[in-house]
Structure formats: structure tokens, C-alpha cells
Design an enzyme around this catalytic site. Structure first.
Site, PDB file in Angstrom:
ATOM      1  N   TYR A  64      46.532  65.302  46.740  1.00 58.45           N
ATOM      2  CA  TYR A  64      45.659  64.643  47.561  1.00 58.45           C
ATOM      3  C   TYR A  64      44.240  64.692  46.931  1.00 58.45           C
ATOM      4  O   TYR A  64      43.911  65.334  46.012  1.00 58.45           O
ATOM      5  CB  TYR A  64      45.724  65.268  48.824  1.00 58.45           C
ATOM      6  N   CYS A  65      43.518  63.511  47.525  1.00 64.33           N
ATOM      7  CA  CYS A  65      42.058  63.840  47.357  1.00 64.33           C
ATOM      8  C   CYS A  65      41.195  63.389  48.537  1.00 64.33           C
ATOM      9  O   CYS A  65      41.866  63.682  49.698  1.00 64.33           O
ATOM     10  CB  CYS A  65      41.432  62.407  46.131  1.00 64.33           C
ATOM     11  N   ARG A  66      40.146  62.652  48.735  1.00 61.58           N
ATOM     12  CA  ARG A  66      39.484  62.524  50.043  1.00 61.58           C
ATOM     13  C   ARG A  66      40.153  61.540  50.784  1.00 61.58           C
ATOM     14  O   ARG A  66      40.422  61.536  51.940  1.00 61.58           O
ATOM     15  CB  ARG A  66      38.163  62.376  49.688  1.00 61.58           C
ATOM     16  N   GLY A  68      42.819  59.351  49.351  1.00 64.62           N
ATOM     17  CA  GLY A  68      44.251  58.826  48.795  1.00 64.62           C
ATOM     18  C   GLY A  68      43.978  57.788  47.565  1.00 64.62           C
ATOM     19  O   GLY A  68      45.198  57.684  46.779  1.00 64.62           O
ATOM     20  N   PHE A  93      42.483  63.573  52.529  1.00 64.55           N
ATOM     21  CA  PHE A  93      41.923  64.812  53.077  1.00 64.55           C
ATOM     22  C   PHE A  93      41.022  64.446  54.422  1.00 64.55           C
ATOM     23  O   PHE A  93      41.307  65.222  55.202  1.00 64.55           O
ATOM     24  CB  PHE A  93      41.105  65.536  52.261  1.00 64.55           C
TER      25      PHE A  93
END
Length: 103
Positions: A64-66, A68, A93
Site C-alpha cells: 500500500y501507499c497513500r 494506491g 492508506f
């Protein structure tokens, strides 16, 4: 493979071979993280490549990142080095509704 928040959470909960990978920046980490995540910043470039090449290719990677986007790129990079099972958190996230911890 992109998974919704619900799919990602459910699959992760039932996966004994899971590795949670957070590819966000140190600044983004200050907002918290998903439990048991390991952070490797995708913006490190070669440093990111060096770190992911140390990972166990037999694990299932929940990335995951901020939002996607970067985690989707990270999944493609992981696939390119022989890690077959990668699951991208769709929405990232910023849409996460599960538990948040500090790394």
C-alpha cells in the site's frame, strides 16, 4: 492484483504467509501505518530496488501507499523480480478504515 479495502483486510487476516509492505515516504509515515507493515520508500529508486531484492519471494505481499498508485507500481516491480503474489490496496492508506499504528 488490486483488492478493495474489504478484500485486502479479509485475505490478509487469513494469510499465514503474508508480508505487509508500505511504500510511502517518511513524511507520510507520520500519519500512521497499517499494523505489522514494513516500510520501503518507493521514491528511493535504486535503494528501493536493493531492499526489495532482499525480500523472500515465497511470501504473499500486501502493498500500500497513500492512494494506491505507487503501490500498484511497486507490485509490478515486485512481479518483475520474481515475486508472484502481490496485492495492491485499492484506494491506499487515505481510505484505510482498519487499525492504525505508529512505525
Amino acid at each position: 492484483m488490486d483488492l478493495t479495502q474489504e478484500e485486502w483486510t479479509e485475505q490478509l487476516k487469513n494469510d499465514d504467509n503474508a508480508f505487509v509492505l508500505d511504500v510511502r515516504t517518511p513524511e507520510e509515515l507520520e500519519e500512521g501505518a497499517i499494523a505489522n507493515a514494513t516500510n520501503i520508500d518507493i521514491y528511493l529508486g535504486q535503494g528501493f530496488m536493493d531492499e526489495i531484492q532482499k525480500l523472500d519471494t515465497s511470501k504473499n505481499y500486501y502493498v500500500y501507499c497513500r492512494s494506491g498508485n505507487r503501490s500498484g507500481q511497486a507490485c509490478a516491480i515486485l512481479n518483475s523480480i520474481g515475486i508472484e503474489n502481490t496485492f495492491n490496496l485499492d484506494g491506499g492508506f487515505m481510505n484505510w478504515e482498519g487499525e492504525v499504528v505508529n512505525l
